[in-house]
Design a protein around this motif. Structure first.
Motif, short mmCIF file in Angstrom:
data_model
loop_
_atom_site.label_atom_id
_atom_site.label_comp_id
_atom_site.label_asym_id
_atom_site.label_seq_id
_atom_site.Cartn_x
_atom_site.Cartn_y
_atom_site.Cartn_z
N UNK A 25 -12.07 -17.02 63.02
CA UNK A 25 -11.75 -16.48 61.96
C UNK A 25 -9.89 -16.78 61.69
N UNK A 26 -9.19 -16.60 62.53
CA UNK A 26 -7.84 -16.94 62.57
C UNK A 26 -7.66 -18.13 62.18
N UNK A 78 -4.61 -10.35 55.37
CA UNK A 78 -3.64 -9.66 56.70
C UNK A 78 -4.38 -8.97 57.31
N UNK A 79 -5.27 -8.08 56.55
CA UNK A 79 -5.97 -6.93 57.32
C UNK A 79 -7.08 -7.81 58.44
N UNK A 80 -7.84 -8.85 57.98
CA UNK A 80 -8.63 -9.44 58.63
C UNK A 80 -7.89 -10.29 59.77
N UNK A 81 -6.80 -10.69 59.70
CA UNK A 81 -6.10 -11.49 60.61
C UNK A 81 -5.61 -10.33 61.86
N UNK A 82 -4.91 -9.27 61.37
CA UNK A 82 -4.52 -8.17 62.28
C UNK A 82 -5.67 -7.82 62.99
N UNK A 83 -6.90 -7.50 62.59
CA UNK A 83 -8.05 -7.11 63.03
C UNK A 83 -8.47 -8.09 64.35
N UNK A 84 -8.42 -9.44 63.91
CA UNK A 84 -8.81 -10.45 64.80
C UNK A 84 -8.07 -10.51 65.88
N UNK A 127 -14.60 -14.00 55.55
CA UNK A 127 -14.14 -12.73 55.77
C UNK A 127 -15.21 -11.34 55.89
N UNK A 128 -15.91 -11.56 54.83
CA UNK A 128 -17.01 -10.56 54.74
C UNK A 128 -18.34 -10.59 55.87
N UNK A 129 -18.58 -12.12 56.07
CA UNK A 129 -19.61 -12.23 57.36
C UNK A 129 -18.94 -11.93 58.41
N UNK A 130 -17.69 -12.19 58.81
CA UNK A 130 -16.83 -11.55 60.04
C UNK A 130 -16.90 -10.17 60.26
N UNK A 141 -12.97 -3.09 56.50
CA UNK A 141 -14.10 -3.57 55.48
C UNK A 141 -13.60 -2.76 54.23
N UNK A 142 -13.06 -1.63 54.34
CA UNK A 142 -13.12 -0.95 52.87
C UNK A 142 -12.07 -1.67 52.11
N UNK A 143 -11.13 -2.44 52.71
CA UNK A 143 -9.99 -3.03 51.96
C UNK A 143 -10.13 -4.38 51.50
#
Length: 198
Positions: free
Chosen positions: A68-69, A75-81, A131-134, A183-185
């Motif tokens: 995913x990276x 930004x939220x997905x990248x921070x989480x990953x 992103x949603x699938x991740x 997920x909420x964002x």
């Protein structure tokens, strides 16, 4: 007289049957539920199976984060990953150390068909849906692994692995909260309608 005796016998036979002792074979308790009806996620895994399943999961998490990276611009997905990549690297080391103390060897490249398919599906997903699938994968897998870790921490038979399982369960719970927040964002992918035919 014979009729009287016959009448007595016929009237007392049901009473004798009612108070007669029940044979031991007939005093059996209800049969236990077949093993097939037990939830496989609620049974405590043997030490070797638990360690291998947890190690495969740790590898999956690192591979999914790396995938995913490469593409996500959120930004939220990248921070989480990035958080999951770092934490599951440490988790894998913790697990291998605990397994070694328990006499269990774990292949560093251990994976499963399910995890390989999930990483592949993530890589092949359309960019606007990746992103949603991740997040969907992460939420489901963290919920599953919290249960597996907690079950082994509570009822496992190897002390070092039990301690590691408790630590990993706590980390997974923290991750799950981060996943829910991300997920909420993250907006759902919007399907663009096809242009009208001329």
């Amino acid at each position: 007289m014979a009729e009287f005796i016959a009448m007595i016998r016929s009237s007392t036979l049901p009473l004798l049957l009612a108070v007669a002792p029940v044979p031991a074979a007939a005093q059996m308790s209800p049969p236990a539920a077949p093993a097939a009806y037990l939830d496989p996620l609620r049974r405590t895994l043997p030490a070797g199976e638990y360690a291998r399943r947890a190690a495969a999961y740790e590898l999956f998490q690192r591979q999914a984060a790396q995938t995913i990276l490469k593409t996500s611009r959120n930004p939220q997905i990248r921070k989480l990953a990035q958080q999951l990549l770092a934490d599951h690297g440490r988790g894998a080391a913790d697990l291998r150390a605990a397994a070694a103390k328990s006499g269990i060897r774990i292949d560093a490249a251990l994976s499963t068909v399910e995890f390989k398919q999930m990483v592949a599906k993530l890589g092949f997903a359309a960019a606007d849906a990746r992103d949603t699938l991740y997040l969907t994968q992460q939420r489901a897998m963290h919920e599953r692994m919290i249960t597996i870790h907690q079950d082994y921490a509570n009822a496992g038979d190897q002390p070092a692995l039990k301690e590691a399982a408790a630590r990993l369960a706590a980390i997974e719970q923290e991750h799950l909260e981060s996943i829910k927040a991300a997920d909420a964002g993250v907006p759902l992918p919007v399907s663009v309608p096809a242009p009208p035919t001329p």
